[in-house]
Design an enzyme around this catalytic site. Structure first.
Site, PDB file in Angstrom:
ATOM      1  N   CYS A  70     -60.614 -20.039 -51.853  1.00 27.86           N
ATOM      2  CA  CYS A  70     -61.722 -19.298 -52.742  1.00 27.86           C
ATOM      3  C   CYS A  70     -62.836 -19.076 -51.671  1.00 27.86           C
ATOM      4  O   CYS A  70     -63.339 -19.991 -51.108  1.00 27.86           O
ATOM      5  CB  CYS A  70     -61.998 -20.357 -54.022  1.00 27.86           C
ATOM      6  SG  CYS A  70     -63.570 -19.688 -54.874  1.00 27.86           S
ATOM      7  N   CYS A 177     -61.493 -11.217 -51.944  1.00 28.68           N
ATOM      8  CA  CYS A 177     -60.984 -12.068 -53.075  1.00 28.68           C
ATOM      9  C   CYS A 177     -59.653 -12.523 -53.094  1.00 28.68           C
ATOM     10  O   CYS A 177     -58.850 -11.692 -53.139  1.00 28.68           O
ATOM     11  CB  CYS A 177     -61.405 -11.363 -54.648  1.00 28.68           C
ATOM     12  SG  CYS A 177     -61.201 -12.488 -55.854  1.00 28.68           S
TER      13      CYS A 177
END
Length: 258
Positions: A70, A177
């Protein structure tokens, strides 16, 4: 061996699936936080406390390697997690694949969340690795949230908007992302065939395997998959099972079926 992966939502799934393919015997613990997702808009101190607390819970569950697949967790909390867990537990972070894209492309687009697009972190990476390239930052509004929900119309609309904001002459797109590889086929279908896609999942999975080998646990694992949702053991979200990578996790050797 137990490897824990920490993210607020489904961004961990591409890296987890690659790990399952590389080392099916690993016991994977997926630690999501749907009650507080997404983490991107949260204050840094909140994210640090949340990620560090989740990492400590993972170690209490037996994790010998911790992965942060992440960008938000990595840029905000990686150093804090390493400090909290100490040298005995390797912690693997995530960096958008700007460096490898810049090595082969003159014109690059970076697709990321609005928060990451506006961050000093991404600006520093561009300056460090791609200052000699033409780089366009594209904020993909709503795409990660739609992926978490398994919202097909929302995904399609967000991809269409991102494509419209991407210059026609780009040679490479960096998926900034970790959610976005889950819809890679849908992204590629809307782009010219000459565009090369870059994401971090493979590199993070490979680095995790290296750290696993360094730890060298005597217990190899049984391929079990467990899922924790905001601190409570649960099931792999139905939205994750919509994607090929989610199905791979469930179908892996020895994986726990829900």
């Amino acid at each position: 061996m137990i490897v824990a992966l920490i993210d607020s939502g489904l961004g961990m799934v591409p890296t987890s699936a690659r790990l399952r393919s590389l080392r099916p015997e690993l016991d994977l613990v997926l630690m999501m936080d749907p009650d507080n997702a997404p983490w991107g808009p949260k204050p840094d101190r909140w994210v640090i406390d949340r990620v560090v607390g989740t990492a400590q819970q993972a170690v209490d569950l037996g994790a010998e390697v911790v992965v942060l697949p992440c960008n938000t967790a990595s840029v905000t909390a990686l150093s804090h997690v390493r400090a909290a867990l100490g040298d005995s537990v390797p912690v693997v972070g995530t960096v958008p694949a700007i460096k490898p894209a810049a090595a082969v492309s003159d014109r690059i687009a970076i697709w990321a969340t609005a928060a990451t697009t506006a961050s000093a972190y991404q600006a520093r990476l561009i300056e460090e690795f791609a200052s000699h390239r033409t780089v366009t930052s594209v904020a993909c509004h709503g795409l990660a949230d739609a992926i978490d929900r398994g919202d097909a119309p929302g995904i399609s609309a967000a991809i269409t908007a991102a494509v419209a904001s991407t210059p026609d002459d780009v040679e490479s797109i960096v998926m900034g992302c970790t959610h976005y590889p889950l819809v890679l086929d849908e992204i590629v279908a809307q782009l010219p065939t000459r565009v090369t896609m870059f994401d971090s999942a493979e590199a993070v999975a490979n680095q995790t395997v290296r750290r696993v080998d360094e730890v060298g646990s005597a217990v190899s694992g049984t391929g079990r998959l467990s899922v924790w949702l905001s601190g409570v053991e649960g099931d792999l979200p139905a939205s994750a099972q919509r994607y090929r990578e989610g199905q791979l996790l469930l179908d892996g050797a020895g994986a726990r079926r829900f």
